[in-house]
Design a protein around this motif. Structure first.
Motif, PDB file in Angstrom:
ATOM      1  N   ALA A 142       0.816  -1.214   0.000  1.00 31.36           N
ATOM      2  CA  ALA A 142       0.000   0.000   0.000  1.00 31.36           C
ATOM      3  C   ALA A 142       0.847   1.261   0.000  1.00 31.36           C
ATOM      4  O   ALA A 142       0.454   2.279  -0.573  1.00 31.36           O
ATOM      5  N   GLY A 143       2.016   1.205   0.653  1.00 31.03           N
ATOM      6  CA  GLY A 143       2.845   2.397   0.738  1.00 31.03           C
ATOM      7  C   GLY A 143       3.238   2.951  -0.611  1.00 31.03           C
ATOM      8  O   GLY A 143       3.455   4.153  -0.773  1.00 31.03           O
ATOM      9  N   VAL A 144       3.308   2.065  -1.604  1.00 35.40           N
ATOM     10  CA  VAL A 144       3.666   2.512  -2.948  1.00 35.40           C
ATOM     11  C   VAL A 144       2.641   3.500  -3.481  1.00 35.40           C
ATOM     12  O   VAL A 144       2.978   4.464  -4.171  1.00 35.40           O
ATOM     13  N   LEU A 145       1.368   3.280  -3.142  1.00 37.55           N
ATOM     14  CA  LEU A 145       0.314   4.170  -3.632  1.00 37.55           C
ATOM     15  C   LEU A 145       0.312   5.506  -2.908  1.00 37.55           C
ATOM     16  O   LEU A 145      -0.307   6.455  -3.373  1.00 37.55           O
ATOM     17  N   MET A 146       0.975   5.557  -1.766  1.00 39.18           N
ATOM     18  CA  MET A 146       0.965   6.786  -0.975  1.00 39.18           C
ATOM     19  C   MET A 146       2.198   7.657  -1.220  1.00 39.18           C
ATOM     20  O   MET A 146       2.274   8.781  -0.746  1.00 39.18           O
ATOM     21  N   VAL A 153       0.151   9.177  -7.399  1.00 42.04           N
ATOM     22  CA  VAL A 153      -0.015   7.777  -7.790  1.00 42.04           C
ATOM     23  C   VAL A 153      -1.415   7.285  -7.439  1.00 42.04           C
ATOM     24  O   VAL A 153      -2.094   6.652  -8.254  1.00 42.04           O
ATOM     25  N   PHE A 154      -1.862   7.578  -6.224  1.00 41.12           N
ATOM     26  CA  PHE A 154      -3.183   7.126  -5.801  1.00 41.12           C
ATOM     27  C   PHE A 154      -4.280   7.794  -6.624  1.00 41.12           C
ATOM     28  O   PHE A 154      -5.229   7.146  -7.072  1.00 41.12           O
ATOM     29  N   LYS A 203     -11.921   4.627   1.268  1.00 42.11           N
ATOM     30  CA  LYS A 203     -11.088   5.491   0.430  1.00 42.11           C
ATOM     31  C   LYS A 203     -10.678   4.762  -0.851  1.00 42.11           C
ATOM     32  O   LYS A 203     -10.426   5.395  -1.885  1.00 42.11           O
ATOM     33  N   LEU A 204     -10.612   3.434  -0.776  1.00 43.59           N
ATOM     34  CA  LEU A 204     -10.237   2.630  -1.934  1.00 43.59           C
ATOM     35  C   LEU A 204     -11.454   2.220  -2.757  1.00 43.59           C
ATOM     36  O   LEU A 204     -11.472   2.329  -3.973  1.00 43.59           O
ATOM     37  N   LEU A 205     -12.495   1.756  -2.067  1.00 40.62           N
ATOM     38  CA  LEU A 205     -13.661   1.235  -2.782  1.00 40.62           C
ATOM     39  C   LEU A 205     -14.424   2.322  -3.525  1.00 40.62           C
ATOM     40  O   LEU A 205     -15.071   2.048  -4.540  1.00 40.62           O
TER      41      LEU A 205
END
Length: 349
Positions: free
Chosen positions: A11-15, A53-54, A77-79
């Motif tokens: 998940a950190g990659v998206l942040m 990125v997100f 936040k994702l859905l």
């Protein structure tokens, strides 16, 4: 990446503040996304979902989404961006509040803001949900967030479970299913043309009472498959009610003398075809007489009779972990007689 269909990443990659000019945004076939280790902060604080990125990730392409280790307050936040999602699997969902300011998630500002102010999210293509909560005393808050923020008119399969507790006896989860919240979820997700909530398969492994589970099942008239896994001993002291008990089994019985449209009676699970009962660690406490009476009431092989009663004929019954031996196991012989008539019967000690 013209051929990329499946992607797994932390998940950190998206942040992180990556440049938005990445090949991932040129992956027109990407449809299956897996995000792991989504929750790493303790105490829980809302994540920053504003990174390029997100924001620019192709969420609308995702149809199968797998997540693990995130807080229930971050799930939306994702859905909210996955408009075409059809399958959702979420493992190790945290629903406790570790904040030093408050140990009660229900009283936290972030929880109240989400439940009371944010509009529900509609996922019109979502057909399958499999969600596992981490062991937490505030399980009821997690269920409230799940059902209060979601509308899913295409939902067919629902699995809700809780992980086993850590080593040692700790405070057990509140055995409260948010019935009013769930009823509102069913009402929002009902197909307007037919007036039905079309969920057909339910698997449940939660600390819930027999009364509450029967109340949940009252909303699920289209259910054809039901699997119940009784919660482990850590959740249920000897003095407390077991979920799979005579009261629950009798609650599933169908009366063949006072049902049908002429009598205006409400049937519980009129379309049930397959039933699976999995015991906890201890030996089963229900009587085989109660199980046989329930199964026998639903064994209606004559299509004309079943149609007149407005119910389906039960196709299979499975009992796992019963633990009866010797003469006690003979109580299943009446089910074996129904097996010879066509009912699928599986009894696993």
């Amino acid at each position: 990446m013209p051929c990329l269909e499946y992607l797994r990443l932390p998940a950190g990659v998206l942040m992180e503040g990556w440049s938005p000019a990445l090949p991932i945004y040129q992956a027109p076939r990407l449809c299956h996304l897996e995000i792991n280790s989504a929750q790493t902060m303790s105490p829980h604080l809302p994540r920053d979902f504003g990174s390029p990125v997100f924001q620019q990730f192709p969420w609308t392409q995702i149809t199968t989404f797998e997540l693990s280790k995130l807080h229930v307050l971050d799930l939306w936040k994702l859905l909210d961006r996955c408009n075409h999602l059809s399958e959702l699997t979420v493992c190790e969902v945290e629903c406790s509040n570790s904040s030093l300011l408050s140990s009660n998630l229900a009283a936290s500002r972030h929880y109240l803001d989400l439940v009371n102010r944010q509009e529900p999210i509609t996922l019109p293509c979502l057909s399958s949900i499999d969600i596992q909560f981490e062991y937490s005393v505030e399980l009821d808050c997690g269920l409230t967030v799940l059902f209060s923020k979601l509308t899913a008119p295409a939902l067919r399969h629902l699995t809700v479970s809780i992980s086993d507790p850590p080593n040692g006896k700790i405070q057990e989860p509140r055995m409260t299913w948010p019935l009013d919240v769930f009823n509102s979820f069913v009402a929002r997700s009902t197909v307007h043309n037919s007036g039905l909530f079309t969920l057909s398969s339910l698997c449940i492994k939660l600390p819930i009472t027999a009364f509450n589970l029967l109340s949940v099942l009252d909303c699920l008239s289209c259910l054809t498959e039901l699997e119940i896994t009784e919660h482990s001993d850590a959740y249920t002291p000897d003095s407390e009610e077991r979920l799979i008990c005579d009261e629950f089994l009798y609650g599933l019985c169908i009366s063949q003398t006072n049902v049908g449209p002429l009598f205006g009676a409400e049937l519980r699970l009129p379309r049930l075809l397959h039933l699976c009962l999995r015991m906890g660690c201890r030996r089963a406490t229900f009587t085989t007489e109660a199980l046989h009476e329930m199964v026998r009431s639903r064994w209606i092989p004559d299509p004309t009779c079943a149609s007149a009663l407005g119910v389906a004929c039960l196709h299979s019954i499975k009992v796992v972990g019963d633990g009866r031996e010797g003469e006690q196991a003979l109580g299943y012989e009446p089910l074996r007689e129904l097996e010879r008539l066509g009912l699928q019967v599986e009894i696993i000690p």
